[in-house]
Design an enzyme around this catalytic site. Structure first.
Site, PDB file in Angstrom:
ATOM      1  N   ARG A  19      57.642  54.954  24.143  1.00 35.29           N
ATOM      2  CA  ARG A  19      57.058  53.859  24.907  1.00 35.29           C
ATOM      3  C   ARG A  19      57.967  52.641  24.800  1.00 35.29           C
ATOM      4  O   ARG A  19      57.801  51.781  23.935  1.00 35.29           O
ATOM      5  CB  ARG A  19      55.657  53.529  24.392  1.00 35.29           C
ATOM      6  CG  ARG A  19      54.660  54.669  24.580  1.00 35.29           C
ATOM      7  CD  ARG A  19      53.316  54.298  23.970  1.00 35.29           C
ATOM      8  NE  ARG A  19      52.331  55.355  24.179  1.00 35.29           N
ATOM      9  CZ  ARG A  19      51.088  55.310  23.698  1.00 35.29           C
ATOM     10  NH1 ARG A  19      50.692  54.263  22.987  1.00 35.29           N
ATOM     11  NH2 ARG A  19      50.252  56.302  23.920  1.00 35.29           N
TER      12      ARG A  19
ATOM     13  N   ASP B 215      59.760  49.057  25.407  1.00 36.03           N
ATOM     14  CA  ASP B 215      59.179  47.736  25.611  1.00 36.03           C
ATOM     15  C   ASP B 215      59.672  47.089  26.896  1.00 36.03           C
ATOM     16  O   ASP B 215      60.582  47.594  27.569  1.00 36.03           O
ATOM     17  CB  ASP B 215      59.538  46.824  24.430  1.00 36.03           C
ATOM     18  CG  ASP B 215      58.847  47.219  23.144  1.00 36.03           C
ATOM     19  OD1 ASP B 215      57.767  47.838  23.220  1.00 36.03           O
ATOM     20  OD2 ASP B 215      59.383  46.906  22.066  1.00 36.03           O
TER      21      ASP B 215
ATOM     22  N   TYR C 238      69.123  56.184  20.793  1.00 39.00           N
ATOM     23  CA  TYR C 238      69.182  54.884  21.454  1.00 39.00           C
ATOM     24  C   TYR C 238      70.605  54.338  21.436  1.00 39.00           C
ATOM     25  O   TYR C 238      71.383  54.594  20.505  1.00 39.00           O
ATOM     26  CB  TYR C 238      68.271  53.880  20.742  1.00 39.00           C
ATOM     27  CG  TYR C 238      66.805  54.017  21.087  1.00 39.00           C
ATOM     28  CD1 TYR C 238      66.251  53.334  22.166  1.00 39.00           C
ATOM     29  CD2 TYR C 238      65.971  54.829  20.328  1.00 39.00           C
ATOM     30  CE1 TYR C 238      64.903  53.457  22.476  1.00 39.00           C
ATOM     31  CE2 TYR C 238      64.614  54.966  20.632  1.00 39.00           C
ATOM     32  CZ  TYR C 238      64.098  54.264  21.705  1.00 39.00           C
ATOM     33  OH  TYR C 238      62.767  54.390  22.026  1.00 39.00           O
TER      34      TYR C 238
ATOM     35  N   ARG D 200      65.762  46.987  17.606  1.00 41.35           N
ATOM     36  CA  ARG D 200      66.125  45.594  17.867  1.00 41.35           C
ATOM     37  C   ARG D 200      66.184  44.781  16.579  1.00 41.35           C
ATOM     38  O   ARG D 200      66.991  43.865  16.449  1.00 41.35           O
ATOM     39  CB  ARG D 200      65.146  44.982  18.862  1.00 41.35           C
ATOM     40  CG  ARG D 200      65.294  45.547  20.277  1.00 41.35           C
ATOM     41  CD  ARG D 200      64.139  45.137  21.161  1.00 41.35           C
ATOM     42  NE  ARG D 200      63.981  43.687  21.193  1.00 41.35           N
ATOM     43  CZ  ARG D 200      62.888  43.075  21.644  1.00 41.35           C
ATOM     44  NH1 ARG D 200      61.856  43.792  22.077  1.00 41.35           N
ATOM     45  NH2 ARG D 200      62.826  41.763  21.644  1.00 41.35           N
TER      46      ARG D 200
END
Length: 258
Positions: free
Chosen positions: A50, A52, A111, A202
């Site tokens: 999910r 952001d 990622y 992040r």
């Protein structure tokens, strides 16, 4: 009901994230609306991650259940037609077993974070990179990242609103490289793990940027990790520049996808 895996690419800028929202545009909502054009009813799809608001997908994976036995290629083509003009594309669709699940069958997520180093504002890369106006020490960041590899309690690098049952995760890889991108020198962070906490990537990148800038020593990353305290984390970097690049499965339906 036949089940199909979908390989999804999207620009995260216009969306409030992947997850369907009642009053905001979402990637999930866009795909479900396109599915309703093919089979008029309520559709609910599931995804591997999910993402952001503002986070992009190059290799997101979702699954949907259909009434009709669709040819997988025709399904992807039809969805892409109805997704226009939203910046969402179904790169491929594959028929999968009825118990296959985009989230729960996944063995790893990958990622990429792109950090652009230049003083001039980005123009063509707006919303695709995080720009900093100073140079970064790649070796120092690699040394800091070493403290995060393996099984750890990542409470420090976890959002306070994270809904994961446990902050304990295994980080399999953090690869940091300097490349000459089309807009200038980039630092690219590639992170791989079975699963991630909310804002974990992040938080890690923002902290390592401080190491690269010289504000933190590499050993400070270890101290922050051991603190198990969100307040010990460095700055959380912005979402632009973050991409869900791929998802791994034991029997990957998109293993040969370019």
């Amino acid at each position: 009901m036949p089940r199909y895996a979908l390989l999804v690419e999207y620009d995260g800028r216009p969306f409030s994230g992947w997850q369907r929202q009642t009053d905001q545009p979402s990637v999930q909502g866009a795909i479900e609306a396109a599915l309703a054009q093919l089979e008029p009813r309520a559709h609910t799809i599931a995804a591997a991650g999910r993402t952001d608001t503002g986070v992009h997908g190059r290799g997101q994976v979702a699954h949907c259940d259909m009434d009709k036995d669709w040819d997988a290629f025709r399904l992807s083509e039809a969805l892409n037609y109805h997704l226009k003009p939203a910046p969402v594309a179904i790169r491929a669709a594959k028929r999968v077993a009825d118990d296959w699940h985009a989230r729960f069958s996944a063995m790893e997520r990958r990622y990429l974070f792109r950090l652009l180093m230049r003083r001039a504002p980005e123009t063509l890369e707006t919303g695709q990179v995080w720009r900093v106006n100073h140079q970064l020490d790649v070796e120092a960041m690699r040394a800091g990242a070493e403290h995060l590899i393996g099984l750890h309690d990542f409470t420090t690098f976890r959002s306070v609103v994270c809904q994961a049952k446990s902050p304990v995760k295994t980080m399999d890889e953090i690869a940091i490289t300097r490349v000459e991108g089309p807009a200038g020198p980039e630092i690219q962070f590639r992170l791989r793990a079975r699963s991630f906490l909310h804002n974990q990537v992040r938080s890690i990148v923002g902290t390592l940027e401080r190491v690269g800038a010289g504000s933190w020593a590499p050993e400070d990353v270890k101290t922050a990790l051991k603190a198990r305290d969100r307040a010990a984390c460095g700055p959380v970097c912005p979402p632009q520049g973050l991409y869900l690049m791929g998802v791994g499965y034991p029997d990957d339906p998109f293993a040969q996808q370019p």
